[in-house]
Design an enzyme around this catalytic site. Sequence first.
Site, PDB file in Angstrom:
ATOM      1  N   LYS A 171       0.865  -1.174   0.000  1.00  9.08           N
ATOM      2  CA  LYS A 171       0.000   0.000   0.000  1.00  9.08           C
ATOM      3  C   LYS A 171       0.904   1.226   0.000  1.00  9.08           C
ATOM      4  O   LYS A 171       1.421   1.647   1.031  1.00  9.08           O
ATOM      5  CB  LYS A 171      -0.918   0.060   1.224  1.00  9.08           C
ATOM      6  N   GLY A 202      -4.884   3.201  -1.150  1.00 10.76           N
ATOM      7  CA  GLY A 202      -5.868   3.464  -0.117  1.00 10.76           C
ATOM      8  C   GLY A 202      -5.350   4.417   0.937  1.00 10.76           C
ATOM      9  O   GLY A 202      -4.152   4.725   1.004  1.00 10.76           O
ATOM     10  N   GLY A 204      -4.249   5.222   4.575  1.00  7.85           N
ATOM     11  CA  GLY A 204      -3.645   4.395   5.604  1.00  7.85           C
ATOM     12  C   GLY A 204      -4.525   4.200   6.818  1.00  7.85           C
ATOM     13  O   GLY A 204      -4.578   3.105   7.387  1.00  7.85           O
ATOM     14  N   GLY A 208      -5.008   0.491   6.594  1.00  5.93           N
ATOM     15  CA  GLY A 208      -3.815   0.063   7.316  1.00  5.93           C
ATOM     16  C   GLY A 208      -4.107  -0.922   8.431  1.00  5.93           C
ATOM     17  O   GLY A 208      -3.426  -1.953   8.549  1.00  5.93           O
ATOM     18  N   GLU A 246      10.355   1.418  10.269  1.00  7.83           N
ATOM     19  CA  GLU A 246      11.340   2.492  10.085  1.00  7.83           C
ATOM     20  C   GLU A 246      10.580   3.791  10.261  1.00  7.83           C
ATOM     21  O   GLU A 246       9.766   4.158   9.421  1.00  7.83           O
ATOM     22  CB  GLU A 246      11.990   2.379   8.696  1.00  7.83           C
ATOM     23  N   CYS A 280      13.820  11.177   6.864  1.00 13.74           N
ATOM     24  CA  CYS A 280      13.765  10.797   8.275  1.00 13.74           C
ATOM     25  C   CYS A 280      15.138  10.838   8.929  1.00 13.74           C
ATOM     26  O   CYS A 280      15.248  11.013  10.148  1.00 13.74           O
ATOM     27  CB  CYS A 280      13.150   9.415   8.415  1.00 13.74           C
ATOM     28  N   GLU A 380       9.979  16.159  15.052  1.00 15.59           N
ATOM     29  CA  GLU A 380      10.432  15.974  13.675  1.00 15.59           C
ATOM     30  C   GLU A 380       9.637  16.921  12.777  1.00 15.59           C
ATOM     31  O   GLU A 380       8.441  16.733  12.563  1.00 15.59           O
ATOM     32  CB  GLU A 380      10.233  14.523  13.233  1.00 15.59           C
TER      33      GLU A 380
END
Length: 477
Positions: A171, A202, A204, A208, A246, A280, A380
């Site tokens: 996905k 889709g 998430g 998900g 991750e 990231c 972040e």
Amino acid sequence: MRNHNQFYIDGEWVDPIGGGESHDVVNPASGEIAGTIRLGSTADVDRAVEAAHRAFQSYSQTPLDERLALLSAIVAEYERRIDDIAAAVTEEMGAPCGLAKHAQAPIGLWHLQTTIAVASNYTFETQQGSTRILKEPVGVCAMITPWNWPMNQIACKVAPALITGCTMVLKPSELAPFSAQIFAEVLHAAGVPAGVFNMVHGDGASIGPRLASHPLVDMVSLTGSTRAGASVSKHAAETVKLLSLELGGKSANIILDDAPLEAAVTAGVLNMMTNTGQSCNAPSRMLLPAAKLEEAEKIAAAAVATLVVGDPLNPQTTTGPIANERQFRRVQALISAGIEEGARVIAGGVGLPAGVERGYFARPTIFSGVQNNMRIAQEEIFGPVLVMIPYANEEEAIAIANDTVYGLSGFVWGGTVEHARDVAKRLRTGMVHLNGATVDPAAPFGGYKQSGVGREWGPSGIDEYLETKAIMGSPAS
């Protein structure tokens, strides 16, 4: 206008069950609609997972030589379509065309090639006395990927899954689905057997949880926010699935007192601003000796002034837009928060860059005099925002670097590699780059603490998709 209204399931392009909800994909450079996809439902997920489950029985038993040949065919097809992939990445998430051509698209190819090289010498069976130890494919894998480095995050999951004999359902991000569509076309043209690779578009939040909790899914691999990782973990826990996560990062870039200041600061700024800060592992916290902060500020301001912000189709552009409106608003809000907290703006600030009147562009921004407890030092931001934090001595620098819930990457600049390495060993991060070293596609990629679980890339990426079986009473023949 790109319109993708089908999913790739069981070796065919199929319509969503019930038609699927139409979803606009926006070009972030213009704010205009670039195309549409259809969003899948849990019924579409079930169909894709069942196809992967059926295919696993035969694909998991194919010889390694066949799987190596399959990846080689994928490499050839990927190389044929690499310009199409680069163009799609630029359109869907705004990567400057130079970055898309030289990094965003090629990194998917690098993962495929690295996986072939590693698997050719990987030990899948070993003998320990009279016990035979086997490394076998995990099974059906659900893969959920984000929008910031689309081909990196898809290929580094799909390649090791294919080489180990797993089957999968991907996905991709609904915000950047165009390159994933081409990737599916690449795999189909290369002859991936039906059901081995499946892709469903889709939202998430909607599908998900079904991917993570599906009883026929054996493993979930997600790249995304720490919040998304926590959600996937909860849904996967009910059936005790293997997880590879991750997640986020707030990486420190420690510039030691004996480092070449101009080279280190300039490289740190430019590295941070690559991909408009949407990485990231970006070096988002620059830690500097307090006595050198003022000089470093001038160097940083000069470095950021070399950036060319604008149309990602312009070959001269170094910095494109934020990839989507939601992220653009978050970046603007955090820049405002930094100003409110009392950090000094060395460059940039709130609002659009000069001369830009549309799209989700942010001004490359540098804050200095930042305290590590400020929001801009702890959260972040995922945009072109760098914070400069002074430290009194090396011990304090290490303490500041480790004072975060994240632990993905780190950066150290020293007068010698040995000095930098000594500091690197004390950082609670999964990776550290010394004196400007770049990423290594064969090295483990992943982090400590809330930056994730497991490692991707190279041999470690292959490990993630294998279970270990011990067969006792099986002496070497």
